[in-house]
Design a protein around this motif. Structure first.
Motif, PDB file in Angstrom:
ATOM      1  N   ILE A  39      -6.905 -22.094 -37.268  1.00 31.36           N
ATOM      2  CA  ILE A  39      -7.727 -23.085 -37.006  1.00 31.36           C
ATOM      3  C   ILE A  39      -9.421 -22.963 -37.377  1.00 31.36           C
ATOM      4  CG2 ILE A  39      -9.183 -24.092 -34.829  1.00 31.36           C
ATOM      5  CD1 ILE A  39      -6.613 -23.705 -33.415  1.00 31.36           C
ATOM      6  N   ASN A  40      -9.609 -21.614 -37.241  1.00 29.01           N
ATOM      7  CA  ASN A  40     -11.200 -21.071 -37.392  1.00 29.01           C
ATOM      8  C   ASN A  40     -11.377 -21.293 -39.092  1.00 29.01           C
ATOM      9  OD1 ASN A  40     -11.480 -20.406 -34.896  1.00 29.01           O
ATOM     10  ND2 ASN A  40     -11.846 -18.244 -35.301  1.00 29.01           N
ATOM     11  N   PRO A  41     -10.683 -20.673 -39.972  1.00 30.98           N
ATOM     12  CA  PRO A  41     -10.868 -21.150 -41.638  1.00 30.98           C
ATOM     13  C   PRO A  41     -10.774 -22.517 -41.884  1.00 30.98           C
ATOM     14  CG  PRO A  41      -8.966 -19.665 -41.136  1.00 30.98           C
ATOM     15  CD  PRO A  41      -9.443 -20.154 -39.782  1.00 30.98           C
ATOM     16  N   GLY A 295      -7.725  -9.422 -31.688  1.00 32.64           N
ATOM     17  CA  GLY A 295      -7.589 -10.696 -31.986  1.00 32.64           C
ATOM     18  C   GLY A 295      -6.868 -11.611 -30.832  1.00 32.64           C
ATOM     19  N   SER A 296      -6.278 -12.749 -31.127  1.00 36.61           N
ATOM     20  CA  SER A 296      -5.833 -13.659 -30.193  1.00 36.61           C
ATOM     21  C   SER A 296      -4.350 -13.681 -29.707  1.00 36.61           C
ATOM     22  CB  SER A 296      -6.183 -15.170 -30.823  1.00 36.61           C
ATOM     23  OG  SER A 296      -5.334 -15.292 -32.078  1.00 36.61           O
ATOM     24  N   LEU A 297      -3.703 -12.878 -30.425  1.00 30.94           N
ATOM     25  CA  LEU A 297      -2.191 -12.793 -30.032  1.00 30.94           C
ATOM     26  C   LEU A 297      -1.604 -11.670 -29.666  1.00 30.94           C
ATOM     27  CD1 LEU A 297      -1.087 -15.137 -33.036  1.00 30.94           C
ATOM     28  CD2 LEU A 297      -1.023 -15.850 -30.821  1.00 30.94           C
ATOM     29  N   GLN A 352     -14.009 -11.055 -21.877  1.00 24.86           N
ATOM     30  CA  GLN A 352     -12.493 -11.734 -21.951  1.00 24.86           C
ATOM     31  C   GLN A 352     -12.503 -12.396 -23.709  1.00 24.86           C
ATOM     32  OE1 GLN A 352     -11.421 -14.451 -19.028  1.00 24.86           O
ATOM     33  NE2 GLN A 352     -11.211 -12.740 -17.609  1.00 24.86           N
ATOM     34  N   TRP A 353     -13.614 -12.527 -24.144  1.00 21.21           N
ATOM     35  CA  TRP A 353     -13.579 -13.213 -25.481  1.00 21.21           C
ATOM     36  C   TRP A 353     -15.015 -13.205 -25.962  1.00 21.21           C
ATOM     37  CZ3 TRP A 353      -9.470 -13.748 -28.285  1.00 21.21           C
ATOM     38  CH2 TRP A 353      -9.651 -14.747 -29.471  1.00 21.21           C
ATOM     39  N   ALA A 354     -15.085 -12.854 -27.113  1.00 24.16           N
ATOM     40  CA  ALA A 354     -16.628 -12.825 -27.793  1.00 24.16           C
ATOM     41  C   ALA A 354     -16.652 -13.986 -28.831  1.00 24.16           C
ATOM     42  CB  ALA A 354     -16.625 -11.314 -28.500  1.00 24.16           C
ATOM     43  N   SER A 355     -18.116 -14.070 -28.927  1.00 17.30           N
ATOM     44  CA  SER A 355     -18.522 -14.648 -30.198  1.00 17.30           C
ATOM     45  C   SER A 355     -18.333 -13.564 -31.350  1.00 17.30           C
ATOM     46  CB  SER A 355     -19.798 -15.553 -29.813  1.00 17.30           C
ATOM     47  OG  SER A 355     -20.639 -14.503 -29.542  1.00 17.30           O
ATOM     48  N   THR A 370     -10.150  -2.725 -34.596  1.00 20.06           N
ATOM     49  CA  THR A 370      -9.406  -3.739 -34.849  1.00 20.06           C
ATOM     50  C   THR A 370      -7.988  -3.991 -35.068  1.00 20.06           C
ATOM     51  OG1 THR A 370      -9.245  -6.015 -36.551  1.00 20.06           O
ATOM     52  CG2 THR A 370     -10.225  -3.964 -37.267  1.00 20.06           C
ATOM     53  N   HIS A 371      -7.235  -5.178 -34.875  1.00 16.87           N
ATOM     54  CA  HIS A 371      -5.795  -5.324 -35.169  1.00 16.87           C
ATOM     55  C   HIS A 371      -5.584  -5.704 -36.570  1.00 16.87           C
ATOM     56  CE1 HIS A 371      -6.837  -9.306 -34.877  1.00 16.87           C
ATOM     57  NE2 HIS A 371      -5.723  -9.969 -34.854  1.00 16.87           N
ATOM     58  N   ASN A 372      -6.757  -5.898 -37.393  1.00 17.58           N
ATOM     59  CA  ASN A 372      -6.664  -6.347 -38.727  1.00 17.58           C
ATOM     60  C   ASN A 372      -6.030  -7.722 -39.128  1.00 17.58           C
ATOM     61  OD1 ASN A 372      -6.969  -2.774 -39.255  1.00 17.58           O
ATOM     62  ND2 ASN A 372      -8.340  -4.320 -40.687  1.00 17.58           N
ATOM     63  N   TRP A 374      -6.617 -11.298 -40.507  1.00 15.66           N
ATOM     64  CA  TRP A 374      -7.082 -11.315 -42.013  1.00 15.66           C
ATOM     65  C   TRP A 374      -8.733 -11.820 -41.512  1.00 15.66           C
ATOM     66  CZ3 TRP A 374      -7.876  -9.188 -46.301  1.00 15.66           C
ATOM     67  CH2 TRP A 374      -8.824 -10.025 -47.090  1.00 15.66           C
ATOM     68  N   ASN A 375      -8.835 -12.839 -40.503  1.00 20.23           N
ATOM     69  CA  ASN A 375     -10.389 -13.470 -40.212  1.00 20.23           C
ATOM     70  C   ASN A 375     -11.121 -12.243 -39.600  1.00 20.23           C
ATOM     71  OD1 ASN A 375      -9.941 -16.268 -40.515  1.00 20.23           O
ATOM     72  ND2 ASN A 375      -8.189 -15.831 -39.224  1.00 20.23           N
ATOM     73  N   SER A 376     -10.441 -11.170 -38.861  1.00 20.77           N
ATOM     74  CA  SER A 376     -11.140 -10.213 -38.302  1.00 20.77           C
ATOM     75  C   SER A 376     -11.631  -9.252 -39.307  1.00 20.77           C
ATOM     76  CB  SER A 376     -10.332  -9.507 -37.308  1.00 20.77           C
ATOM     77  OG  SER A 376     -10.245 -10.351 -35.981  1.00 20.77           O
ATOM     78  N   THR A 377     -10.605  -9.093 -40.283  1.00 29.29           N
ATOM     79  CA  THR A 377     -10.917  -8.128 -41.443  1.00 29.29           C
ATOM     80  C   THR A 377     -12.111  -8.569 -42.464  1.00 29.29           C
ATOM     81  OG1 THR A 377      -8.733  -7.306 -41.278  1.00 29.29           O
ATOM     82  CG2 THR A 377      -9.895  -6.862 -43.350  1.00 29.29           C
ATOM     83  N   LEU A 378     -12.051  -9.847 -42.604  1.00 25.37           N
ATOM     84  CA  LEU A 378     -13.148 -10.469 -43.374  1.00 25.37           C
ATOM     85  C   LEU A 378     -14.507 -10.600 -42.835  1.00 25.37           C
ATOM     86  CD1 LEU A 378     -11.866 -13.881 -45.108  1.00 25.37           C
ATOM     87  CD2 LEU A 378     -12.533 -11.918 -46.296  1.00 25.37           C
ATOM     88  N   GLU A 379     -14.401 -10.762 -41.512  1.00 25.90           N
ATOM     89  CA  GLU A 379     -15.602 -10.774 -40.657  1.00 25.90           C
ATOM     90  C   GLU A 379     -16.396  -9.483 -40.647  1.00 25.90           C
ATOM     91  OE1 GLU A 379     -14.299 -12.608 -37.073  1.00 25.90           O
ATOM     92  OE2 GLU A 379     -13.856 -14.598 -38.014  1.00 25.90           O
ATOM     93  N   SER A 380     -15.394  -8.375 -40.418  1.00 23.21           N
ATOM     94  CA  SER A 380     -16.255  -7.264 -40.419  1.00 23.21           C
ATOM     95  C   SER A 380     -16.618  -6.792 -41.949  1.00 23.21           C
ATOM     96  CB  SER A 380     -14.966  -6.303 -40.143  1.00 23.21           C
ATOM     97  OG  SER A 380     -15.516  -4.893 -39.496  1.00 23.21           O
TER      98      SER A 380
HETATM   99  N1  UDP Z   1     -12.415 -14.091 -32.277  1.00 20.65           N
HETATM  100  C1  UDP Z   1     -13.286 -14.679 -31.117  1.00 20.65           C
HETATM  101  N2  UDP Z   1     -13.639 -13.840 -30.308  1.00 20.65           N
HETATM  102  C2  UDP Z   1     -12.848 -12.819 -29.918  1.00 20.65           C
HETATM  103  C3  UDP Z   1     -11.594 -12.629 -30.563  1.00 20.65           C
HETATM  104  C4  UDP Z   1     -11.421 -13.123 -31.745  1.00 20.65           C
HETATM  105  O1  UDP Z   1     -13.886 -15.605 -31.557  1.00 20.65           O
HETATM  106  O2  UDP Z   1     -13.213 -12.101 -28.959  1.00 20.65           O
HETATM  107  C5  UDP Z   1     -11.904 -15.022 -33.605  1.00 20.65           C
HETATM  108  C6  UDP Z   1     -12.280 -13.955 -34.491  1.00 20.65           C
HETATM  109  O3  UDP Z   1     -13.429 -14.092 -34.917  1.00 20.65           O
HETATM  110  C7  UDP Z   1     -11.243 -14.635 -35.636  1.00 20.65           C
HETATM  111  C8  UDP Z   1     -10.027 -15.351 -34.698  1.00 20.65           C
HETATM  112  O4  UDP Z   1     -10.413 -15.231 -33.563  1.00 20.65           O
HETATM  113  O5  UDP Z   1     -11.827 -15.412 -36.395  1.00 20.65           O
HETATM  114  C9  UDP Z   1      -8.978 -14.285 -34.974  1.00 20.65           C
HETATM  115  O6  UDP Z   1      -8.338 -14.120 -35.990  1.00 20.65           O
HETATM  116  P1  UDP Z   1      -7.442 -12.923 -36.634  1.00 20.65           P
HETATM  117  O7  UDP Z   1      -7.060 -13.556 -37.949  1.00 20.65           O
HETATM  118  O8  UDP Z   1      -8.383 -11.827 -36.776  1.00 20.65           O
HETATM  119  O9  UDP Z   1      -6.349 -12.527 -35.826  1.00 20.65           O
HETATM  120  P2  UDP Z   1      -5.236 -13.358 -35.087  1.00 20.65           P
HETATM  121  O10 UDP Z   1      -5.872 -13.758 -33.711  1.00 20.65           O
HETATM  122  O11 UDP Z   1      -4.912 -14.504 -35.793  1.00 20.65           O
HETATM  123  O12 UDP Z   1      -4.212 -12.401 -34.772  1.00 20.65           O
END
Ligand code: UDP
Length: 473
Positions: A39-41, A295-297, A352-355, A370-372, A374-380
């Motif tokens: 959803i994010n990208p 991450g989210s999953l 529980q959940w960060a910005s 990180t669990h790596n 792709w979004n987390s990796t790119l954001e880092s």
């Molecule tokens: N995210 C967030 N708050 C959190 C953890 C994750 O906003 O506490 C966002 C993070 O910035 C990223 C997305 O959730 O954009 C997670 O995507 P990613 O591809 O890293 O991992 P996935 O959750 O798909 O395994």
């Protein structure tokens, strides 16, 4: 004529905002896969296109439905996803199962065709030029093709990841796959630096189901007019060239990191973001905090949770740890071990959940465990933050491999999660010689990646090409 205003975007550069929606040239439809990392990208891309003067309609499912109130500038349309409640509940972490169920349900009825037809026919809105789909939504692409609506794919993973999906049938022919325990560390010579263990796999689904999902992604890419990849030439020039050289792959555009081009990079969170951690970070010394988030999953069992907790506590470093509801298998509330809270008082915070993008951009953050995804990796990478990698499944091993082997901005913590090994790894990254070098390299890579977003940078040029293409439709 619409008033043309200059607006500022996330990276501080300028884009053209053409003002009122009814005067916009045409409309793009975008349909993300209903998971946070997809959803994010997609919403970031929507924002980039909106700021370039295109009207935006977001199609979304009831499963993990989006909140239209967060984006009054877009239109939102709900599409029946056909995911039975019991599948959604049982498979909330099993993305492969949801993708297959959803596509099958969508292909079994004309519900998606009907929604698309009515969106296209809506004369109160600008003309629909094309539809962006997540590569996992082949069913939606087929529906669009029947209506003559061009589709483009947004790939929310890396170019290396797409390249490996395109190569999957060959990897089976060559015997790399199905993966065998005895061959996990064998190099995949055709896709350096990957080894068999780095190739996409699922911990929840069979290899056959994975193979089917990846074949459908390839079909959606080859059947579309183009593919936009959320990556940068600064990161993956060789991998992009490899995709360019493939037969039947249409226009390939590396337009990332999209969150750095978007002005509303945090407006699509499915969970409430805890902003109190930013105030807490404000009180911490520069580069002193390890940010920990998987991450989210992904999930862990209660023993792993305990080891992580003590590893963090015993490292003596400051940390901000995201423990998502439901992340610890078999644990309802958060049950920290005796003595943990006292031991980390003043230097540890659990939320529980960060910005996340804001956290990674904060000067107090020194590294990211990180669990790596792709979004987390790119954001880092975008913030120059080095990584301790703990990949679990899907494309995460591949991303971790690039972090360690190609970019040199982190290393993997392999094997069982054990407090002593965690403590050593954290110390190495936060204050060891290796960690210092990785941080330096991460700072350099950040600059290279952000350069691609400048007016004459490759990602910015890719967006220009994309907008021109859409306007030509
Ligand atoms: N995210 C967030 N708050 C959190 C953890 C994750 O906003 O506490 C966002 C993070 O910035 C990223 C997305 O959730 O954009 C997670 O995507 P990613 O591809 O890293 O991992 P996935 O959750 O798909 O395994």
């Amino acid at each position: 004529m619409a008033a043309v205003q200059e607006a500022r975007v996330g990276d501080g550069s300028e884009v053209c905002d053409r003002g009122p929606r009814q005067e916009l040239a045409c409309r793009v439809l975008l349909f993300p896969l209903p998971f946070q990392g997809h959803i994010n990208p997609m919403l970031q891309l929507a924002d980039v296109l909106y700021n370039r003067g295109l009207a935006v309609t977001i199609l979304h499912t009831r499963f993990n439905a989006l909140d239209p109130a967060l984006h009054p500038e877009f239109d939102f349309v709900t599409v029946p996803d056909g995911i039975p409640a019991e599948v959604a509940a049982a498979a909330s972490g099993n993305i492969i199962e949801i993708i297959l169920t959803m596509n099958e349900a969508m292909e079994a009825t004309t519900a998606v065709d009907d929604v698309l037809a009515s969106v296209i026919a809506d004369e109160a809105r600008p003309r629909s030029a094309c539809l962006f789909i997540d590569g996992n939504l082949l069913a939606v692409q087929k529906a669009a093709a029947k209506l003559g609506l061009p589709t483009l794919v947004l790939r929310t993973g890396s170019a290396a990841c797409l390249g490996s999906f395109l190569a999957f049938p060959k990897l089976y022919e060559m015997g790399y796959l199905p993966r065998q325990q005895s061959q996990l560390y064998m190099p995949v010579k055709e896709l350096p630096p990957l080894r068999v263990r780095d190739l996409f796999f699922s911990i929840h689904s069979s290899q056959e189901k994975v193979r089917k999902v990846l074949a459908r992604i390839t079909e959606s890419v080859k059947g579309s007019s183009g593919v936009v990849i959320n990556t940068s030439e600064a990161l993956e020039i060789n991998e992009l060239e490899r995709i360019h050289s493939e037969d039947n792959v249409p226009m390939v555009l590396a337009a990332g990191p999209l969150h750095k081009l978007s002005s509303t990079s945090t407006g699509s969170s499915l969970l409430d973001q805890d902003y109190s951690c930013i105030k807490w970070l404000d009180t911490q010394p520069v580069r002193s905090v390890l940010y920990v988030c998987f991450g989210s999953l992904s999930s862990m069992n209660s023993n792993e949770f305990l080891e992580v907790a003590w590893g963090l506590a015993n490292s003596s470093h400051h940390f901000l740890w995201v423990v998502r509801p439901g992340m610890i298998n078999g644990m309802n509330g958060l049950d920290f071990p005796d003595g943990f809270n006292v031991s980390v008082q003043g230097r540890g915070k659990v939320i529980q959940w960060a910005s996340q993008q804001q956290v990674l951009g904060h000067p107090a953050v020194g590294a990211f465990w990180t669990h790596n995804g792709w979004n987390s990796t790119l954001e880092s990478i975008s913030e120059g933050v080095p990584m301790l990698c703990r990949p679990q499944s899907s494309d995460q091993m591949m991303n971790a491999r690039y972090v360690e082997k190609i970019w040199g901005i982190g290393f993997e913590l392999e094997g069982e999660l054990e407090r002593g090994r965690i403590e050593i790894a954290i110390r190495n990254l936060m204050c060891g010689r290796e960690g210092v070098e990785m941080r330096k390299r991460a700072e350099e890579l950040k600059i290279e990646v952000l350069d691609c977003l400048n007016t004459y940078g490759s990602s910015r040029i890719a967006i220009d090409k994309l907008v021109n293409y859409i306007l030509s439709l």
